[in-house]
Design a protein around this motif. Sequence first.
Motif, PDB file in Angstrom:
ATOM      1  N   UNK A   1     -19.954 -24.039 -41.611  1.00  0.00           N
ATOM      2  CA  UNK A   1     -20.140 -22.879 -42.109  1.00  0.00           C
ATOM      3  C   UNK A   1     -21.627 -22.637 -41.887  1.00  0.00           C
ATOM      4  N   UNK A   2     -21.888 -23.322 -41.041  1.00  0.00           N
ATOM      5  CA  UNK A   2     -23.917 -23.125 -40.825  1.00  0.00           C
ATOM      6  C   UNK A   2     -23.016 -22.645 -39.070  1.00  0.00           C
ATOM      7  N   UNK A   3     -22.605 -23.833 -38.154  1.00  0.00           N
ATOM      8  CA  UNK A   3     -21.851 -23.544 -37.240  1.00  0.00           C
ATOM      9  C   UNK A   3     -21.088 -21.818 -36.895  1.00  0.00           C
ATOM     10  N   UNK A   4     -20.231 -21.281 -37.913  1.00  0.00           N
ATOM     11  CA  UNK A   4     -20.108 -20.318 -37.936  1.00  0.00           C
ATOM     12  C   UNK A   4     -20.822 -19.202 -37.843  1.00  0.00           C
ATOM     13  N   UNK A   5     -21.230 -19.577 -39.157  1.00  0.00           N
ATOM     14  CA  UNK A   5     -22.440 -17.977 -39.765  1.00  0.00           C
ATOM     15  C   UNK A   5     -23.581 -17.554 -38.947  1.00  0.00           C
ATOM     16  N   UNK A   6     -23.968 -18.697 -37.795  1.00  0.00           N
ATOM     17  CA  UNK A   6     -24.633 -18.743 -37.097  1.00  0.00           C
ATOM     18  C   UNK A   6     -24.371 -17.728 -35.369  1.00  0.00           C
ATOM     19  N   UNK A   7     -22.902 -18.378 -35.316  1.00  0.00           N
ATOM     20  CA  UNK A   7     -22.539 -17.582 -34.341  1.00  0.00           C
ATOM     21  C   UNK A   7     -21.993 -16.870 -34.671  1.00  0.00           C
ATOM     22  N   UNK A   8     -21.616 -15.894 -35.919  1.00  0.00           N
ATOM     23  CA  UNK A   8     -21.770 -14.608 -36.318  1.00  0.00           C
ATOM     24  C   UNK A   8     -22.083 -13.287 -36.420  1.00  0.00           C
ATOM     25  N   UNK A   9     -23.692 -14.004 -36.722  1.00  0.00           N
ATOM     26  CA  UNK A   9     -24.501 -13.823 -35.933  1.00  0.00           C
ATOM     27  C   UNK A   9     -25.381 -13.499 -34.957  1.00  0.00           C
ATOM     28  N   UNK A  10     -25.313 -14.581 -33.923  1.00  0.00           N
ATOM     29  CA  UNK A  10     -25.500 -13.944 -32.345  1.00  0.00           C
ATOM     30  C   UNK A  10     -24.362 -13.318 -32.115  1.00  0.00           C
ATOM     31  N   UNK A  11     -22.956 -13.034 -32.149  1.00  0.00           N
ATOM     32  CA  UNK A  11     -22.571 -12.219 -31.968  1.00  0.00           C
ATOM     33  C   UNK A  11     -22.577 -11.109 -31.613  1.00  0.00           C
ATOM     34  N   UNK A  12     -23.053 -10.260 -33.327  1.00  0.00           N
ATOM     35  CA  UNK A  12     -23.799  -8.682 -33.778  1.00  0.00           C
ATOM     36  C   UNK A  12     -24.100  -8.784 -33.183  1.00  0.00           C
ATOM     37  N   UNK A  13     -25.730  -9.559 -32.762  1.00  0.00           N
ATOM     38  CA  UNK A  13     -26.695  -9.153 -33.017  1.00  0.00           C
ATOM     39  C   UNK A  13     -26.124  -8.474 -31.461  1.00  0.00           C
ATOM     40  N   UNK A  14     -26.259  -9.539 -30.069  1.00  0.00           N
ATOM     41  CA  UNK A  14     -25.729  -9.520 -28.793  1.00  0.00           C
ATOM     42  C   UNK A  14     -24.427  -8.452 -28.904  1.00  0.00           C
ATOM     43  N   UNK A  15     -24.792  -7.598 -29.360  1.00  0.00           N
ATOM     44  CA  UNK A  15     -23.137  -6.699 -29.003  1.00  0.00           C
ATOM     45  C   UNK A  15     -23.741  -5.317 -29.727  1.00  0.00           C
ATOM     46  N   UNK A  16     -24.969  -4.403 -29.559  1.00  0.00           N
ATOM     47  CA  UNK A  16     -25.449  -2.788 -30.518  1.00  0.00           C
ATOM     48  C   UNK A  16     -24.709  -2.364 -30.049  1.00  0.00           C
ATOM     49  N   UNK A  17     -23.692  -2.247 -28.694  1.00  0.00           N
ATOM     50  CA  UNK A  17     -22.787  -1.436 -28.568  1.00  0.00           C
ATOM     51  C   UNK A  17     -21.350  -1.448 -29.338  1.00  0.00           C
ATOM     52  N   UNK A  18     -21.560  -2.270 -29.912  1.00  0.00           N
ATOM     53  CA  UNK A  18     -20.426  -1.973 -31.260  1.00  0.00           C
ATOM     54  C   UNK A  18     -20.791  -1.625 -32.367  1.00  0.00           C
ATOM     55  N   UNK A  19     -21.499  -2.787 -32.905  1.00  0.00           N
ATOM     56  CA  UNK A  19     -22.225  -2.733 -34.174  1.00  0.00           C
ATOM     57  C   UNK A  19     -23.198  -2.149 -34.229  1.00  0.00           C
ATOM     58  N   UNK A  20     -23.820  -1.544 -33.176  1.00  0.00           N
ATOM     59  CA  UNK A  20     -24.969  -0.651 -33.585  1.00  0.00           C
ATOM     60  C   UNK A  20     -24.942   0.713 -32.544  1.00  0.00           C
ATOM     61  N   UNK A  21     -25.997   1.157 -32.571  1.00  0.00           N
ATOM     62  CA  UNK A  21     -25.973   2.366 -31.827  1.00  0.00           C
ATOM     63  C   UNK A  21     -26.014   2.778 -30.496  1.00  0.00           C
ATOM     64  N   UNK A  22     -26.275   1.185 -29.188  1.00  0.00           N
ATOM     65  CA  UNK A  22     -26.530   1.410 -27.963  1.00  0.00           C
ATOM     66  C   UNK A  22     -25.490   1.649 -27.222  1.00  0.00           C
ATOM     67  N   UNK A  23     -25.391   2.694 -26.537  1.00  0.00           N
ATOM     68  CA  UNK A  23     -24.400   3.054 -25.222  1.00  0.00           C
ATOM     69  C   UNK A  23     -24.491   2.169 -24.283  1.00  0.00           C
ATOM     70  N   UNK A  24     -23.151   1.792 -23.804  1.00  0.00           N
ATOM     71  CA  UNK A  24     -22.790   1.265 -22.412  1.00  0.00           C
ATOM     72  C   UNK A  24     -21.342   1.890 -21.533  1.00  0.00           C
ATOM     73  N   UNK A  25     -21.957   1.768 -20.578  1.00  0.00           N
ATOM     74  CA  UNK A  25     -21.071   2.020 -19.443  1.00  0.00           C
ATOM     75  C   UNK A  25     -19.971   1.451 -18.993  1.00  0.00           C
TER      76      UNK A  25
END
Length: 265
Positions: A87-111
Amino acid sequence: MMHNRQEKLEALGRVIDTLDILRVKCPWDAKQTNESLRPNTIEEVYELCDALIKEDDQNIRKELGDVLLHVLFYAKIGEEKGEFDITDVCDALNTKLIYRHPHVFGSTHVDSTDDVLKNWEELKLKEKGGNKTVLSGVPSALPAMIKAERITEKAANVGFDWQKREDVWSKVSEEIAEFAEAAESMGEKEREAEMGDVLFAIINASRLYGINSENALEKTNAKFIRRFNHIERRAAEMGKHLKEMTLAEMDQLWDEAKSIEREQA
């Protein structure tokens, strides 16, 4: 057959339950440690990579299962030590994926995918407890070819790269010329260093053209094996041993193998 989310979760749960039983009741499974499993993990990953390069879906499925077993096993050992569980492994991975994809889960724009990679590297440097330098995240144990591609990729993501990718060929030519001109007069260590420069420049060029050097070389390895096996097979049919054949005779069979491949393409 495709499965829904609930079926996937239930299947994963069954594997975890089975591993829990084996950890207690199987003498081999019960005695495994992180250290004892490590060599097997490396082997399993290479077997998966072999299936992937061959695009062998049946074996990809099988080898993915073997790799997943190792992931679950390490998580099980972590749980027994009271450090973490799956569970800890999956939670840490999920948190990292969301943090490192601000263009998907945040407002960062990418081209482009290049923008995604650059943002990824910048975010890794900012993470608490993350990599302290641009290249520190490259595992020291990586095979040299993969390592060369990763470090040039990371350097490029912070702007250390050729402005035009075609400019890299002058560097490749320079390194090859330096080696060719002095190969016979160099000492052993110098010759090794210069050849390292040649290979590094070529791997860098491959990256710039979107070619994965490891995959490209492995496909050439497979091609060479097929053609050389053809030479050996045809020689046996003619009642000859390879050592008894001339280079011209072997070249002829090599060209024959190439012709067969073209006909089958």
